[in-house]
Design an enzyme around this catalytic site. Structure first.
Site, PDB file in Angstrom:
ATOM      1  N   HIS A  90       9.866  -3.791   8.941  1.00 15.86           N
ATOM      2  CA  HIS A  90       9.053  -4.742   8.199  1.00 15.86           C
ATOM      3  C   HIS A  90       7.642  -4.818   8.784  1.00 15.86           C
ATOM      4  O   HIS A  90       7.456  -4.745  10.000  1.00 15.86           O
ATOM      5  CB  HIS A  90       9.711  -6.124   8.209  1.00 15.86           C
ATOM      6  CG  HIS A  90      10.824  -6.250   7.208  1.00 15.86           C
ATOM      7  ND1 HIS A  90      11.706  -7.302   7.195  1.00 15.86           N
ATOM      8  CD2 HIS A  90      11.195  -5.454   6.163  1.00 15.86           C
ATOM      9  CE1 HIS A  90      12.572  -7.153   6.200  1.00 15.86           C
ATOM     10  NE2 HIS A  90      12.276  -6.036   5.565  1.00 15.86           N
ATOM     11  N   ASP A 146       5.463  -7.083   9.376  1.00 14.36           N
ATOM     12  CA  ASP A 146       5.065  -8.063  10.386  1.00 14.36           C
ATOM     13  C   ASP A 146       5.508  -7.655  11.786  1.00 14.36           C
ATOM     14  O   ASP A 146       5.048  -8.223  12.772  1.00 14.36           O
ATOM     15  CB  ASP A 146       5.576  -9.464  10.029  1.00 14.36           C
ATOM     16  CG  ASP A 146       7.079  -9.528   9.861  1.00 14.36           C
ATOM     17  OD1 ASP A 146       7.658  -8.620   9.229  1.00 14.36           O
ATOM     18  OD2 ASP A 146       7.698 -10.501  10.340  1.00 14.36           O
ATOM     19  N   HIS A 147       6.365  -6.641  11.871  1.00 14.17           N
ATOM     20  CA  HIS A 147       6.793  -6.119  13.170  1.00 14.17           C
ATOM     21  C   HIS A 147       6.218  -4.734  13.471  1.00 14.17           C
ATOM     22  O   HIS A 147       5.958  -4.413  14.629  1.00 14.17           O
ATOM     23  CB  HIS A 147       8.325  -6.027  13.230  1.00 14.17           C
ATOM     24  CG  HIS A 147       9.008  -7.348  13.184  1.00 14.17           C
ATOM     25  ND1 HIS A 147       9.515  -7.972  14.291  1.00 14.17           N
ATOM     26  CD2 HIS A 147       9.232  -8.192  12.141  1.00 14.17           C
ATOM     27  CE1 HIS A 147      10.033  -9.145  13.934  1.00 14.17           C
ATOM     28  NE2 HIS A 147       9.869  -9.291  12.632  1.00 14.17           N
ATOM     29  N   HIS A 184      12.764  -3.108  13.610  1.00 13.05           N
ATOM     30  CA  HIS A 184      12.953  -2.705  12.215  1.00 13.05           C
ATOM     31  C   HIS A 184      11.584  -2.468  11.600  1.00 13.05           C
ATOM     32  O   HIS A 184      10.561  -2.724  12.245  1.00 13.05           O
ATOM     33  CB  HIS A 184      13.764  -3.735  11.424  1.00 13.05           C
ATOM     34  CG  HIS A 184      13.133  -5.085  11.288  1.00 13.05           C
ATOM     35  ND1 HIS A 184      12.824  -5.891  12.370  1.00 13.05           N
ATOM     36  CD2 HIS A 184      12.732  -5.788  10.191  1.00 13.05           C
ATOM     37  CE1 HIS A 184      12.289  -7.022  11.938  1.00 13.05           C
ATOM     38  NE2 HIS A 184      12.213  -6.975  10.616  1.00 13.05           N
TER      39      HIS A 184
END
Length: 263
Positions: free
Chosen positions: A80, A82-83, A78
């Site tokens: 976000h 942090d990814h 996804h």
């Protein structure tokens, strides 16, 4: 009893976790960047390169290089940060294309098969945490890479307004079917340690959601519905034991639950 720390490493025959240096209340030990590689192959898939941290990206590249391979696909669970924040830089480092749902990509669909050097993963659409959340089934290891749909420790947030509870509950039902028939026995999450009993964890998540919804209904009956901000009314009644550091996430989940209940 204290929780064991999680440091990643070689987890299954085909999956190696490189832990990003971004621990926190929402990221647990940090973001798990997954390197998938068929034994003896020279083609690797990387899932979620993580936050933009040059040292982390170099460590991921080193894991691939040490295996005598190169990255042929970078895939996002996804969008976000942090990814996914590091995806453009990781593409520069590796030359590999990035695939994802939406956000300028939109080239993954439920049931798609992605192959690299004999490795095969299947896309499992699991919206709910976010609208673009997907998981990946690695049948050869009986594992499912879940991003933030299921975590290795605790429960996840339905990130309203992009996240939506009806979709999330449907995704959990889909995962219950996958884990119930033996196709998936363990979970490789986006944060936290590997889940060795996938079926038990998915059952826990489904029970937790049912119980939390009932707690929200009770809070509304107890007066939260009449307050100027029902979200805060539910927060003080239902989430009083939640650390303040995660209240922003709790508020998103509450809003998603109120939307689900038609409040």
């Amino acid at each position: 009893m204290a929780e064991l720390s999680w440091a990643g490493g070689q987890i299954t025959t085909r999956a190696h976790c490189v832990l990003a240096p971004n621990p926190g209340p929402m990221t647990l030990d940090g973001t798990n960047t997954w390197v998938l590689l068929e034994p003896g192959s020279t083609e690797a898939i990387v899932i979620d390169p993580g936050p933009l941290d040059e040292g982390h990206l170099q460590r991921v590249c080193r894991v691939v290089a040490d295996a005598g391979a190169r990255v042929t696909h970078t895939i996002l669970t996804h969008g976000h940060h942090d990814h996914a924040e590091a995806a453009p830089r990781f593409a520069e480092l590796t030359g590999a294309p990035t695939r994802a749902v939406g956000r300028g990509h939109d080239d993954l669909a439920d049931g798609d098969l992605i192959t690299a050097g004999g490795l095969e993963i299947r896309v499992v659409a699991t919206p709910g945490h976010t609208s673009d959340s997907v998981s990946f089934a690695l049948a050869a290891d009986h594992t499912l890479l879940t991003g933030d749909t299921v975590l290795g420790r605790g429960t996840t947030v339905v990130a309203h307004p992009d996240g939506e509870l009806t979709a999330y509950l449907a995704s959990l039902e889909k995962l219950a079917n996958l884990t119930g028939n033996g196709e998936v026995t363990s979970i490789l999450p986006g944060h936290g340690p590997v889940v060795s009993d996938a079926a038990a964890m998915v059952a826990f998540y489904r029970t937790h959601r049912r119980e939390r919804l009932e707690q929200v209904r009770q809070a509304l009956r107890d007066g939260a519905a009449q307050e100027s901000d029902p979200v805060e009314g539910v927060l003080t009644r239902v989430y009083a034991d939640v650390p303040p550091a995660v209240w922003p996430a709790a508020r998103m989940s509450i809003r998603a639950q109120l939307d689900y209940l038609g409040v």
